[in-house]
Scaffold this active site. Sequence first.
Site, PDB file in Angstrom:
ATOM      1  N   LEU A 231      46.672  49.234   8.251  1.00 24.68           N
ATOM      2  CA  LEU A 231      45.696  50.103   8.904  1.00 24.68           C
ATOM      3  C   LEU A 231      44.895  50.908   7.891  1.00 24.68           C
ATOM      4  CD1 LEU A 231      47.891  51.473  11.842  1.00 24.68           C
ATOM      5  CD2 LEU A 231      46.262  49.577  11.903  1.00 24.68           C
ATOM      6  N   HIS A 232      45.559  51.264   6.783  1.00 28.56           N
ATOM      7  CA  HIS A 232      44.889  52.136   5.817  1.00 28.56           C
ATOM      8  C   HIS A 232      45.684  52.138   4.518  1.00 28.56           C
ATOM      9  CE1 HIS A 232      42.748  55.563   4.151  1.00 28.56           C
ATOM     10  NE2 HIS A 232      43.878  56.228   4.029  1.00 28.56           N
ATOM     11  N   PHE A 233      44.973  52.231   3.398  1.00 31.87           N
ATOM     12  CA  PHE A 233      45.621  52.416   2.104  1.00 31.87           C
ATOM     13  C   PHE A 233      45.064  53.667   1.440  1.00 31.87           C
ATOM     14  CE2 PHE A 233      46.834  47.761   1.474  1.00 31.87           C
ATOM     15  CZ  PHE A 233      48.186  48.025   1.417  1.00 31.87           C
ATOM     16  N   SER A 234      45.926  54.403   0.775  1.00 31.20           N
ATOM     17  CA  SER A 234      45.508  55.451  -0.149  1.00 31.20           C
ATOM     18  C   SER A 234      46.501  55.447  -1.290  1.00 31.20           C
ATOM     19  CB  SER A 234      45.475  56.821   0.533  1.00 31.20           C
ATOM     20  OG  SER A 234      46.799  57.324   0.713  1.00 31.20           O
ATOM     21  N   ASN A 235      46.260  56.253  -2.275  1.00 26.73           N
ATOM     22  CA  ASN A 235      47.186  56.315  -3.398  1.00 26.73           C
ATOM     23  C   ASN A 235      48.535  56.914  -2.992  1.00 26.73           C
ATOM     24  OD1 ASN A 235      47.826  55.928  -6.175  1.00 26.73           O
ATOM     25  ND2 ASN A 235      47.502  58.105  -6.539  1.00 26.73           N
ATOM     26  N   GLY A 238      50.650  53.124   1.949  1.00 33.49           N
ATOM     27  CA  GLY A 238      49.946  52.446   3.021  1.00 33.49           C
ATOM     28  C   GLY A 238      50.335  52.979   4.384  1.00 33.49           C
ATOM     29  N   VAL A 239      49.492  52.651   5.372  1.00 31.47           N
ATOM     30  CA  VAL A 239      49.812  52.884   6.776  1.00 31.47           C
ATOM     31  C   VAL A 239      49.723  51.515   7.442  1.00 31.47           C
ATOM     32  CG1 VAL A 239      49.211  54.110   8.895  1.00 31.47           C
ATOM     33  CG2 VAL A 239      48.840  55.201   6.678  1.00 31.47           C
ATOM     34  N   ASP A 364      44.679  69.874   9.407  1.00 30.26           N
ATOM     35  CA  ASP A 364      43.851  68.767   8.888  1.00 30.26           C
ATOM     36  C   ASP A 364      43.039  68.145  10.018  1.00 30.26           C
ATOM     37  OD1 ASP A 364      42.842  67.107   6.926  1.00 30.26           O
ATOM     38  OD2 ASP A 364      44.463  65.644   7.072  1.00 30.26           O
TER      39      ASP A 364
END
Length: 871
Positions: A231-235, A238-239, A364
């Site tokens: 669904l999503h990657f960031s440093n 992952g999701v 947030d």
Amino acid sequence: MDNRYEAYAYADPLFYDSPRRWGAQEEFAAVTRPLPEGWERGDLEMWAVVRPAGVRIPDQGWKIHVSACLGTAEEVLETVHSFCLRERVTFKFLRGLPILQVQNSKYAPRGSSGKFCTLYPVDDAELQRCLDGLGPLLAGHRGAYILSDLRWKDGPLYLRYGGFAERYCRNDAGEPVLALAGPDGRLVPDVRGAAFSVPPWAPVPECIAEAVAERAAPQDTGLPYTVERVLHFSNAGGVYLARDGRDGPQVVLKEARPFAGLDQRGVDAVTRLRNEHAVLARLAGVPGVPREHGLLTAWEHEFLVQEYIAGQSLSEWLTVRYPLIHPDTDEEAVAGYTRDALAVVDQVERAVAGIHERGVVFGDLHPRNLIIRPDGELSLIDFELASTVDDFLRPALGAAGFTAPPGHTGTDVDRYALAALRLWLFYPLVQLTALDADKAGQLADAVERRFPVPPGYTDDIRRLLGRTPGDGRTPRPELSEGRAGTRALLEAPVADWPAIRDSLAAGIAATATPDRSDRLFPGDVAQFAHGGLGLAHGAAGVLYALHSTGAEVDPAHVEWLAEAALGRRTSPGLYHGGHGVAYVLDLLGERERALELLHRLDGHAADGDSAPAPTLASGGPGIALTLLHFARATGDGRLLKEALDAAGAAATAWEKHGGGAAGLLAGASGAALALVRLYEHTGDRTLLDRAEALLELDLARCVQVSDGTLQVVDRRRVLPYIETGSAGIGIVLDALLRHRPSAAPAERQALIRRAAEPEFVIQAGLFNGRAGLIGYLALTGDRADEGPGNGGGGGPLDGHPTPLDRHRALLALHQVPYRGRLAFPGDQLLRLSTDLATGSAGVLLALGTAFAGTPFLPFTGPAATAPPAPH
């Protein structure tokens, strides 16, 4: 938000700047410590380089990376520094803790995060000596896992085969990327992704062969779930959308990487994940809050298992429904959208109130963390920054414009974000209030004029987003003067072009930094990748806009550009290289130095490792147009032949491979433009034939939208802009139709022009914003109304009957005065920019074309002379 911009917003509150200038406030002692005799020091932007004199490292090979935590980084550096001096190994290291923190932050590039020090062994024996010697010295130290590398044993050492020397080639998209030499000597991309890989032809030293083979074997994730998609990657990690067993329910797995994904306090992803789990447990049963199903550990990473919320983010919801992105907006659509948006606001406020009742601050709140379910109900996701009211901890991450300033605490943090959401739903320009809090009132006025919101709707926008005494925000004197006057220049019924030009030019001049060697004018973050000289993001583009519009050009600035261009190695290219600089220097009366630069660029091309890209921005078409200019100026037939060769090679590349991006700067349209201009000089009609075929390649990337516009398809978006959108294609189509009015693509011209007339555009700039649409409309036939405004226009500012006048007036939504003069934010709206591509220079150039008929982008206007007779 484009995550690249975060690191460039720390150094200065008004302009994007290098992270090095920010990080220099807290550099390691090793950066300036005297070196022993026989050692040399160098600089590579954020890195300090230390090398033994007389030792030549290879161009590529196996390098060693060292990772470190913030708390032990200096200790690790001292160990690496001493070891490398003792063993005479070339190495580099990040210059300070702030830079290390940014490199490991949540939105840092995943492939390079974790890299703190790099060692460059000259051969296999030195590689083994470093691993055997440094490994035990750093045993027990921890750091973020470097995803692109192979970890050596259990310590903080990592291995990767890659380039030592900085060499470049073109990737499949035609962009310059770091390169390796393949077995045949040709350069290929040095892929630096988020997974370890070894080029199949790369030698593997015996000392690491076993470790490389083990890493290549299939890996067991250890997860008791089946991952279906990312669904999503960031440093931070992952999701993933996953399923419990074959027929079990779908769940979301949120991953946290230890020591990575740092926030501004240095807190890592694992700590935030555990906090999110505790908060979700506390909020169990609150409407709109996903259920948590526990924490688990797989390998070294932690995962939060939670309910999967199907639906679309509020950002996606707005993209589909927002009415002002269409030309001739239907007022019933505006009223309907207003009703839907107000209902969303009501749902969000109820959901947040439910969280507050449980004693929790969400912390947030922004559109990507709000999900609209298929049944229309709303849910909140991503509680990692939440905290309890009793133990409130101010979030150290946040979305620009939605993050409350320091004066807000506790539940007021969420109320601030709610006010920002109220604004964003009607004008998605809320980032501007973080740059300049005084924009809040202007944007609130615009909401009330354009949308039928109920009385009092904008009160919180004005009260919370605007600057108020004691709110913790320090007024910025550079932005405090001239607000009403600069807005009036843009919103006047009749454009006062000389006053607009002079205000923009004075604002640009006020930002100049001739004492700096890296840049003369502040611009987009890309100027730190491409250098501060070029047309797109550097001094050449700013001076080109000033010169083209008849504004005053400071001779000292011309001298700065000439000396900088001839004093350093400059890569080829029109917008991102030296060819554009040479062209501008010639326009500014510096032909001798322009020709000297052109000669040097010709030499660089002869030494090049790969063919130029086929794009106008940095490749063959832009080079061809520059050479054509100098061929005309000097009568040198050799330059004309080289121009034909460069344009022909670019056209052949597009004809063979097609695909890629579209638009003037990134697509086949740039090559088509070069062919049209060469036709105008030679009369060779086969050049027009090829140009028309290339335009069709770009037009094939377009789709006719339901609102009657033709735009470039880019994944889930459609783009009307110049760089990669339909307006850029339209510029070249107009150039072709001047010679072939009945050409097949002519029927699509009106659809492209219609796409350039939306009421709302999120950015002001030339390449990907409103200024580019202004320039396109003016260049291809529109002219501003010379008479006073007589109503109409359909926009929030009445009295602007033509699309150009409406665009001009709506630029006021973006402008932020700088020292009492017109100025504009760059891409992402976080900082001001003066460059041609994204900032004030591009706005100046486009308005000049629209309201005074001055030149637009180089080589885009009608030919100065008629073509010779065909042959």
